[in-house]
Design an enzyme around this catalytic site. Structure first.
Site, PDB file in Angstrom:
ATOM      1  N   LYS A   1     -25.738 -30.878 -15.908  1.00 31.66           N
ATOM      2  CA  LYS A   1     -25.918 -31.984 -16.856  1.00 31.66           C
ATOM      3  C   LYS A   1     -24.579 -32.667 -17.138  1.00 31.66           C
ATOM      4  O   LYS A   1     -24.521 -33.882 -17.312  1.00 31.66           O
ATOM      5  CB  LYS A   1     -26.570 -31.498 -18.150  1.00 31.66           C
ATOM      6  CG  LYS A   1     -26.819 -32.672 -19.100  1.00 31.66           C
ATOM      7  CD  LYS A   1     -28.019 -32.534 -19.972  1.00 31.66           C
ATOM      8  CE  LYS A   1     -28.254 -33.828 -20.750  1.00 31.66           C
ATOM      9  NZ  LYS A   1     -28.709 -33.584 -22.111  1.00 31.66           N
TER      10      LYS A   1
ATOM     11  N   GLY B   1     -32.371 -34.180 -35.776  1.00 35.36           N
ATOM     12  CA  GLY B   1     -32.130 -35.535 -35.307  1.00 35.36           C
ATOM     13  C   GLY B   1     -33.254 -35.928 -34.370  1.00 35.36           C
ATOM     14  O   GLY B   1     -34.363 -35.396 -34.445  1.00 35.36           O
ATOM     15  N   ALA B   2     -32.951 -36.874 -33.494  1.00 36.11           N
ATOM     16  CA  ALA B   2     -33.984 -37.383 -32.592  1.00 36.11           C
ATOM     17  C   ALA B   2     -34.541 -36.269 -31.720  1.00 36.11           C
ATOM     18  O   ALA B   2     -35.755 -36.207 -31.473  1.00 36.11           O
ATOM     19  CB  ALA B   2     -33.407 -38.495 -31.725  1.00 36.11           C
TER      20      ALA B   2
ATOM     21  N   GLY C   1     -34.374 -32.768 -32.300  1.00 33.89           N
ATOM     22  CA  GLY C   1     -35.037 -31.734 -33.084  1.00 33.89           C
ATOM     23  C   GLY C   1     -36.375 -32.204 -33.631  1.00 33.89           C
ATOM     24  O   GLY C   1     -37.370 -31.467 -33.604  1.00 33.89           O
TER      25      GLY C   1
END
Lengths: 305, 305
Positions: free
Chosen positions: B184, B9-10, B12
């Site tokens: 996080k 995805g964005a 990776g």
């Protein structure tokens, strides 16, 4: 009895119509419905039987009503900044004021302006809504529990309860109005708020196990807040919450008023149903954290452009 | 180093592209972008400068990649039921696995299947999204903090951090991965959830004082949950929450990924970001009640038809 109805929404119109039909002298302060009711009267569509009142005393201002024996307040609490000005012209020396509004703080507001001895409050369990001007729909329920703001079971409370009963409205006089108000909040706070926020009815909410747990957790917080208010008798947390949930599970996709108001873009009664209860609980040392969170989320939607 | 990227995805695609540009041998498992990348390569539009990789090793199955030195996992956690099958064919005797996925539970899942000694985790602070097939947009940030699942500062962690640094990705090796994961979450839990639920960006959320208080209360709950997890050093509740809020106040209408996913009707990563943290906190005696409420509200939206 000469009665003035302030706040002729679904609640004020329905109870006023029932009382007028039973012979009481009802005077409605009307805004939206003033012209139509003046011409056509008031039509009630009710699960208990429809009826029509051809002659209804409706007024555009309270000054034209003059003094009454009893003021019944059905105003949305978001309009409470008008409340004192609306009630004041109706008051004679002996006039009583019964507020059937939602949430907390209404009796106090009236008591501060007009004296505690005039004030009664009632908790109404009514499913009704307004149709076209001149029409009110009674969808179910209707019971009222009313009592003195100052507490105790007065003769006046019994008389008013009898008046409603006589009009076909189930009504009980109670000694602990504060407890009744909080009991209603135990239902209103989770179901009104979550249905408005998530845009889903009570059946959908309870069909989702985590949300059902959340409803119960919210109820238990409100009950903790209630039981810190010096009630005559504490509310049983597990028992009462379970009772309300079971009761609600029998409703068939009921949409709480706040859900409808939010969907219609109308302002929500957040002050009476959330802010004031949160303040009272906090003052008594109870932090209703989930209720506060729900309030924040609802208020967020209110303040957006 | 031969590296397999699972979950392109964005995140990776961006990190894989940066590493390939720096000379690493990158193999992407591709689904949506397989054909386009095979024909046109991979285009990165980045705030740090655009670049194009004409030749990209993309594969439709992991079997065709074969064994690698390092697996980088960028899979959405909602697809974790495929994770073991996807990683397994890439493993040689010495292969390490670095998961950059969101939330809690990913290292444990991998460790149970492949042994704790193989597993590293990283917390990525990256604003990126996918464009058309073959295109990834890097909008800002990008820093990674990575460490051993088993704890401690290993040489391997330092080497991997150096590899990312060398590729232009700010990266630090840390000894307490668990703490970094929870840190996080202190941001993700309030901002991802509330933005998805209320369909408003972080600036809108913080502009509303009750919601800003709610963000802080949620953060403090998560920090309490974190500090019950045997961290090397506890997180400072008031200080860290204020720091994150101030940091977020400087963002200009940033939309968290969960807000975008909800708006697009995609499933949310509730397990890794809510359910598992709630379970871990509860197991350590911490009841994150507001977090649980937010989870219920988000999950409600997921399960509706």
């Amino acid at each position: 009895m000469k009665i003035g109805i302030i706040g002729s929404g679904a609640l004020g119109l329905y109870y006023g119509a029932m009382l007028q039909r039973s012979g009481q002298e009802i005077n409605f302060l009307l805004r939206r419905d003033y012209q139509v009711i003046g011409q056509q009267g008031l039509q009630v569509y009710s699960v208990n039987g429809d009826f029509h009142l051809p002659h209804v005393a409706g007024y555009p201002t309270v000054q034209e009503i003059g003094t009454v024996d009893l003021v019944i307040v059905g105003l949305k609490t978001i309009s409470n900044h008008h409340l004192i000005d609306l009630v004041s012209p109706l008051l004679g020396a002996e006039t009583a004021i019964l507020t059937l509004q939602n949430g907390l703080g209404n009796e106090e507001l009236l008591a501060e302006a007009f004296g505690a001895e005039r004030i009664l409050g009632g908790v109404a369990f009514l499913c009704s809504n307004r149709g076209e001007p001149g029409i009110v729909h009674h969808l179910g329920e209707g019971k009222i529990r009313l009592g003195e703001f100052s507490g105790g079971l007065s003769e006046r409370s019994h008389d008013l309860a009898a008046m409603f009963q006589n009009a076909g409205v189930p009504c009980t006089a109670i000694s602990d109005l504060r407890r009744a108000r909080w009991e209603k909040l135990v239902w209103n706070i989770p179901f009104n708020g979550l249905s408005a926020l998530l845009a889903k009815d009570v059946t959908d909410l309870l069909d989702h196990p985590p949300t059902k747990r959340l409803v119960r957790d919210l109820m238990l917080e409100v009950i903790a807040g209630a039981n810190a208010q010096e009630l005559e008798e504490p509310i049983d947390g597990p028992g009462f919450s379970q009772q309300l949930i079971s009761f609600t599970e029998n409703m068939d996709h009921y949409q709480p008023s706040m859900m409808i108001d939010r969907a219609a873009g109308r302002p929500l009664e957040l002050g009476a149903i959330y802010t004031t209860p949160l303040q009272r609980a906090k003052a008594a040392g109870i932090n209703m954290s989930r209720v506060e969170m729900l309030y924040s989320q609802l208020d967020f939607g209110e303040n957006l452009p």
